[in-house]
Scaffold this motif. Structure first.
Motif, PDB file in Angstrom:
ATOM      1  N   ARG A 144       0.861  -1.183   0.000  1.00  0.00           N
ATOM      2  CA  ARG A 144       0.000   0.000   0.000  1.00  0.00           C
ATOM      3  C   ARG A 144       0.895   1.229   0.000  1.00  0.00           C
ATOM      4  N   CYS A 145       0.578   2.162  -0.872  1.00  0.00           N
ATOM      5  CA  CYS A 145       1.332   3.420  -0.920  1.00  0.00           C
ATOM      6  C   CYS A 145       1.017   4.223   0.335  1.00  0.00           C
ATOM      7  N   GLU A 146       2.059   4.681   1.004  1.00  0.00           N
ATOM      8  CA  GLU A 146       1.853   5.437   2.233  1.00  0.00           C
ATOM      9  C   GLU A 146       1.407   6.867   1.957  1.00  0.00           C
ATOM     10  N   ARG A 147       1.574   7.346   0.739  1.00  0.00           N
ATOM     11  CA  ARG A 147       1.118   8.697   0.399  1.00  0.00           C
ATOM     12  C   ARG A 147      -0.344   8.676  -0.044  1.00  0.00           C
ATOM     13  N   CYS A 148      -0.668   7.922  -1.101  1.00  0.00           N
ATOM     14  CA  CYS A 148      -2.031   7.960  -1.654  1.00  0.00           C
ATOM     15  C   CYS A 148      -2.924   6.828  -1.149  1.00  0.00           C
ATOM     16  N   ASN A 152      -0.870  -1.492  -4.546  1.00  0.00           N
ATOM     17  CA  ASN A 152      -0.012  -1.699  -5.709  1.00  0.00           C
ATOM     18  C   ASN A 152       0.448  -3.142  -5.767  1.00  0.00           C
ATOM     19  N   VAL A 153       0.648  -3.635  -6.977  1.00  0.00           N
ATOM     20  CA  VAL A 153       1.350  -4.897  -7.193  1.00  0.00           C
ATOM     21  C   VAL A 153       2.755  -4.517  -7.630  1.00  0.00           C
ATOM     22  N   VAL A 154       3.747  -4.976  -6.880  1.00  0.00           N
ATOM     23  CA  VAL A 154       5.143  -4.670  -7.209  1.00  0.00           C
ATOM     24  C   VAL A 154       5.543  -5.546  -8.389  1.00  0.00           C
ATOM     25  N   ARG A 155       6.019  -4.933  -9.437  1.00  0.00           N
ATOM     26  CA  ARG A 155       6.421  -5.662 -10.637  1.00  0.00           C
ATOM     27  C   ARG A 155       7.914  -5.482 -10.872  1.00  0.00           C
ATOM     28  N   GLU A 156       8.557  -6.584 -11.199  1.00  0.00           N
ATOM     29  CA  GLU A 156       9.981  -6.587 -11.548  1.00  0.00           C
ATOM     30  C   GLU A 156      10.837  -5.949 -10.461  1.00  0.00           C
ATOM     31  N   GLY A 157      10.406  -6.085  -9.201  1.00  0.00           N
ATOM     32  CA  GLY A 157      11.189  -5.576  -8.085  1.00  0.00           C
ATOM     33  C   GLY A 157      11.226  -4.068  -7.971  1.00  0.00           C
ATOM     34  N   PHE A 163       0.389   4.968  -8.966  1.00  0.00           N
ATOM     35  CA  PHE A 163      -0.589   6.041  -8.931  1.00  0.00           C
ATOM     36  C   PHE A 163       0.036   7.405  -8.682  1.00  0.00           C
ATOM     37  N   CYS A 164       1.018   7.465  -7.770  1.00  0.00           N
ATOM     38  CA  CYS A 164       1.597   8.776  -7.416  1.00  0.00           C
ATOM     39  C   CYS A 164       3.121   8.803  -7.464  1.00  0.00           C
ATOM     40  N   GLU A 165       3.744   7.687  -7.809  1.00  0.00           N
ATOM     41  CA  GLU A 165       5.197   7.560  -7.967  1.00  0.00           C
ATOM     42  C   GLU A 165       5.994   7.659  -6.668  1.00  0.00           C
ATOM     43  N   GLU A 166       5.315   7.522  -5.524  1.00  0.00           N
ATOM     44  CA  GLU A 166       5.990   7.480  -4.229  1.00  0.00           C
ATOM     45  C   GLU A 166       6.697   6.123  -4.089  1.00  0.00           C
ATOM     46  N   GLU A 167       7.826   6.097  -3.387  1.00  0.00           N
ATOM     47  CA  GLU A 167       8.471   4.815  -3.107  1.00  0.00           C
ATOM     48  C   GLU A 167       7.574   3.999  -2.191  1.00  0.00           C
ATOM     49  N   LEU A 168       7.529   2.694  -2.449  1.00  0.00           N
ATOM     50  CA  LEU A 168       6.722   1.788  -1.645  1.00  0.00           C
ATOM     51  C   LEU A 168       7.588   1.117  -0.586  1.00  0.00           C
TER      52      LEU A 168
END
Length: 182
Positions: A144-148, A152-157, A163-168
């Motif tokens: 879950r994005c801590e900003r928005c 998210n499903v993490v793809r390719e590591g 959605f907002c490009e924040e680091e997960l």
């Protein structure tokens, strides 16, 4: 090999239990007493499974039993509204040795279990006498994005919110959604 049920409150295999993290209106729609078909043995799987390789929704309840429902069923309904030790999609094949898992994943956007729920899934399959692979045939990593607050499903590591490009976060953080207005 006999595997005892997981007592209420643990200890659980790594990763669980997983609370329901999906939309609250879906959880509220689960009828009282509803849950998927409990697979206790191969005869039970034979009674439930309509055809080889048909995918099913599954959960592993807190009691350690595998529960199945038709593929388009909600995982939270299959779980009777409660927390789970694992959840995803599964298909079976019949072989000369009996039933075996054809494919199994942790694909459940209602619970978003981490791949480390595999030991609970494996134990439930072993308990029912179903041959299985050594791990998920398709594993998903949810964050879950801590900003928005979007799932998210993490793809390719790549741990970046689509959605907002924040680091997960690197660790599982799928707590239930914040209530509206919070």
């Amino acid at each position: 090999m006999s595997v005892p049920p997981y007592p209420s409150g643990g200890p659980y295999p790594s990763g669980g239990p997983y609370p329901y993290v999906g939309p609250e209106d879906i959880r509220r729609a689960v009828p009282a007493g509803a849950e998927g078909y409990t697979v206790r043995d191969l005869a039970g799987l034979t009674a439930f499974a309509a055809q080889d390789e048909e995918p099913y929704t599954y959960v592993v309840g807190l009691d350690g039993w595998l529960r199945l429902a038709p593929r388009r069923s909600e995982h939270v309904a299959c779980a009777g509204g409660g927390a789970v030790l694992g959840a995803g999609e599964i298909s079976f094949s019949r072989t000369g040795r009996g039933w075996e898992v054809h494919e199994v994943s942790n694909q459940s956007t209602g619970y978003c279990p981490d791949p480390d729920c595999w030991p609970a899934v494996a134990a439930a399959l072993d308990r029912a006498g179903v041959a299985r692979p050594d791990g998920f045939t398709h594993a998903l990593v949810f964050r879950r994005c801590e900003r928005c607050r979007e799932i998210n499903v993490v793809r390719e590591g790549v741990y970046v919110c689509v959605f907002c490009e924040e680091e997960l976060p690197l660790l599982w953080n799928m707590a239930p959604r914040d209530p509206p207005g919070s």
